[in-house]
Write a protein that holds these residues in place. Structure first.
Motif, PDB file in Angstrom:
ATOM      1  N   TYR A  80       5.932 -17.615  24.006  1.00 13.16           N
ATOM      2  CA  TYR A  80       7.043 -17.677  22.882  1.00 13.16           C
ATOM      3  C   TYR A  80       8.155 -16.871  23.347  1.00 13.16           C
ATOM      4  CZ  TYR A  80       3.111 -20.362  20.679  1.00 13.16           C
ATOM      5  OH  TYR A  80       2.286 -21.453  20.453  1.00 13.16           O
ATOM      6  N   GLU A  81       7.795 -15.617  23.625  1.00 15.20           N
ATOM      7  CA  GLU A  81       9.089 -14.711  24.009  1.00 15.20           C
ATOM      8  C   GLU A  81      10.154 -15.496  24.844  1.00 15.20           C
ATOM      9  OE1 GLU A  81      10.245 -11.754  22.849  1.00 15.20           O
ATOM     10  OE2 GLU A  81       8.442 -11.220  21.403  1.00 15.20           O
ATOM     11  N   GLU A  82       9.551 -16.015  26.013  1.00 17.38           N
ATOM     12  CA  GLU A  82      10.325 -16.304  26.915  1.00 17.38           C
ATOM     13  C   GLU A  82      11.287 -17.704  26.464  1.00 17.38           C
ATOM     14  OE1 GLU A  82      12.377 -16.162  30.776  1.00 17.38           O
ATOM     15  OE2 GLU A  82      11.107 -14.740  29.726  1.00 17.38           O
ATOM     16  N   ALA A  83      10.445 -18.537  25.717  1.00 15.70           N
ATOM     17  CA  ALA A  83      10.832 -19.550  25.225  1.00 15.70           C
ATOM     18  C   ALA A  83      12.100 -19.511  24.244  1.00 15.70           C
ATOM     19  CB  ALA A  83      10.021 -20.423  24.333  1.00 15.70           C
ATOM     20  N   CYS A  84      12.074 -18.428  23.361  1.00 17.03           N
ATOM     21  CA  CYS A  84      13.037 -17.858  22.671  1.00 17.03           C
ATOM     22  C   CYS A  84      14.231 -17.557  23.590  1.00 17.03           C
ATOM     23  CB  CYS A  84      12.464 -16.727  21.572  1.00 17.03           C
ATOM     24  SG  CYS A  84      11.517 -17.150  20.453  1.00 17.03           S
ATOM     25  N   LYS A  85      13.675 -16.694  24.713  1.00 16.38           N
ATOM     26  CA  LYS A  85      15.058 -16.022  25.326  1.00 16.38           C
ATOM     27  C   LYS A  85      16.141 -17.387  25.849  1.00 16.38           C
ATOM     28  CE  LYS A  85      15.876 -13.143  29.472  1.00 16.38           C
ATOM     29  NZ  LYS A  85      16.222 -14.031  30.058  1.00 16.38           N
ATOM     30  N   LEU A  86      15.236 -18.127  26.651  1.00 19.61           N
ATOM     31  CA  LEU A  86      15.757 -19.187  27.311  1.00 19.61           C
ATOM     32  C   LEU A  86      16.556 -20.334  26.470  1.00 19.61           C
ATOM     33  CD1 LEU A  86      13.059 -20.007  29.787  1.00 19.61           C
ATOM     34  CD2 LEU A  86      15.331 -19.588  30.730  1.00 19.61           C
ATOM     35  N   ALA A 108      11.819 -26.400  19.096  1.00 25.91           N
ATOM     36  CA  ALA A 108      10.846 -25.468  20.034  1.00 25.91           C
ATOM     37  C   ALA A 108      11.506 -24.263  19.906  1.00 25.91           C
ATOM     38  CB  ALA A 108      11.115 -26.081  21.338  1.00 25.91           C
ATOM     39  N   CYS A 109      12.678 -23.898  19.555  1.00 25.03           N
ATOM     40  CA  CYS A 109      13.164 -22.432  19.580  1.00 25.03           C
ATOM     41  C   CYS A 109      12.520 -21.807  18.189  1.00 25.03           C
ATOM     42  CB  CYS A 109      14.590 -22.436  19.670  1.00 25.03           C
ATOM     43  SG  CYS A 109      15.165 -20.659  19.865  1.00 25.03           S
ATOM     44  N   PHE A 114       8.854 -18.646  14.953  1.00 20.15           N
ATOM     45  CA  PHE A 114       7.702 -18.643  13.911  1.00 20.15           C
ATOM     46  C   PHE A 114       6.224 -18.159  14.189  1.00 20.15           C
ATOM     47  CE2 PHE A 114       4.616 -20.638  11.310  1.00 20.15           C
ATOM     48  CZ  PHE A 114       5.254 -20.509  10.138  1.00 20.15           C
ATOM     49  N   ASN A 115       6.011 -18.551  15.618  1.00 22.31           N
ATOM     50  CA  ASN A 115       4.733 -18.000  16.217  1.00 22.31           C
ATOM     51  C   ASN A 115       4.935 -16.676  16.523  1.00 22.31           C
ATOM     52  OD1 ASN A 115       3.121 -20.464  16.142  1.00 22.31           O
ATOM     53  ND2 ASN A 115       4.385 -21.454  17.341  1.00 22.31           N
ATOM     54  N   LEU A 116       5.935 -16.025  16.639  1.00 27.86           N
ATOM     55  CA  LEU A 116       6.308 -14.598  17.007  1.00 27.86           C
ATOM     56  C   LEU A 116       6.235 -13.878  15.733  1.00 27.86           C
ATOM     57  CD1 LEU A 116       8.545 -14.783  20.031  1.00 27.86           C
ATOM     58  CD2 LEU A 116       6.208 -13.876  20.087  1.00 27.86           C
ATOM     59  N   ALA A 122      13.724 -17.724  12.765  1.00 27.59           N
ATOM     60  CA  ALA A 122      13.572 -18.999  12.979  1.00 27.59           C
ATOM     61  C   ALA A 122      14.250 -20.122  12.163  1.00 27.59           C
ATOM     62  CB  ALA A 122      11.816 -19.137  12.738  1.00 27.59           C
ATOM     63  N   ILE A 123      14.377 -19.525  10.897  1.00 29.71           N
ATOM     64  CA  ILE A 123      15.211 -20.235  10.021  1.00 29.71           C
ATOM     65  C   ILE A 123      16.555 -21.243  10.396  1.00 29.71           C
ATOM     66  CG2 ILE A 123      16.123 -20.298   7.626  1.00 29.71           C
ATOM     67  CD1 ILE A 123      14.182 -18.379   6.845  1.00 29.71           C
ATOM     68  N   PRO A 124      17.404 -20.513  11.041  1.00 27.37           N
ATOM     69  CA  PRO A 124      18.664 -21.214  11.538  1.00 27.37           C
ATOM     70  C   PRO A 124      18.467 -22.206  12.317  1.00 27.37           C
ATOM     71  CG  PRO A 124      18.717 -18.672  11.413  1.00 27.37           C
ATOM     72  CD  PRO A 124      17.559 -18.877  11.357  1.00 27.37           C
ATOM     73  N   TYR A 125      17.260 -21.864  13.131  1.00 27.20           N
ATOM     74  CA  TYR A 125      16.918 -23.048  14.159  1.00 27.20           C
ATOM     75  C   TYR A 125      16.528 -24.290  13.686  1.00 27.20           C
ATOM     76  CZ  TYR A 125      18.524 -19.758  17.902  1.00 27.20           C
ATOM     77  OH  TYR A 125      19.158 -19.017  18.876  1.00 27.20           O
TER      78      TYR A 125
END
Length: 199
Positions: A80-86, A108-109, A114-116, A122-125
């Motif tokens: 999830y960290e890497e997913a958020c970054k990318l 997905a972002c 959320f999972n972190l 998370a809310i704005p996405y």
């Protein structure tokens, strides 16, 4: 003299041609690998797609759309960290893409944050997802936003979003019977709790 110049020109042309062939072959192999990565991605083989995208990105610095693909792959790999970054880096550069494609990246972002347990991020996405997703997909995002507010101890807003989520699930009930029953109980419980707190 003319013969020497002709031989030199021929040697130069041969050297240039010899240098171009490996480059052309390299580009052809990269195009083939990129095609394979896209095929893996499209068929849900995210691990295999990610391996190819990552290798190609190191070599060619892929564009933001491919970084978004990589972010989705990381999300499905639970990184999830890497997913958020990318995804958070790629999303602002993808405004010209079709709305539903962008909705996938937003979701997905949001889910990765959320999972972190990064609910405010998370809310704005989720909100961006709601603006461009299909009608029958809005319930899931509203449901998650409600939990974001619940976990940050904003129960009045949580109730508002749970109620909105329930409304969307009732309009699009496919495979949502359990979720609808759950939301009816949750909204009723939250309403009672908030009334008690006001008294």
């Amino acid at each position: 003299m003319k013969r020497n110049i002709l031989i030199a020109l021929l040697l130069m042309m041969f050297a240039i041609g010899a240098n171009c062939q490996p480059r052309q072959r390299q580009k052809s192999e990269a195009s083939e690998q990129l095609g394979m990565a896209i095929d893996y991605f499209s068929s849900g083989k995210y691990h295999e797609a990610l391996l190819l995208f990552s290798r190609l990105d190191k070599q060619y610095n892929l564009n933001p759309r491919f970084h978004a693909y990589m972010g989705v792959c990381q999300y499905y790999e639970w990184n999830y960290e890497e997913a958020c970054k990318l995804l958070s880096e790629a999303i602002p550069q993808l405004e010209g893409l079709a709305p539903h494609e962008r909705s996938i990246y937003y979701f997905a972002c949001a889910e990765s944050y959320f999972n972190l347990s990064k609910y405010n991020e998370a809310i704005p996405y989720y909100e961006q997802h709601i603006n461009v997703c299909y009608e029958n997909e809005k319930g899931d995002a509203l449901y998650r936003i409600a939990f974001c507010y619940m976990f940050t101890n904003n129960k009045p807003l949580a109730l508002e979003y749970f109620t909105s989520a329930l409304s969307y699930y009732e309009k699009h009930p496919n495979n949502a019977k359990a979720r609808i029953a759950q939301l009816r109980n949750m909204t009723k419980g939250l309403e009672e709790e908030l009334k008690e707190n006001q008294e």
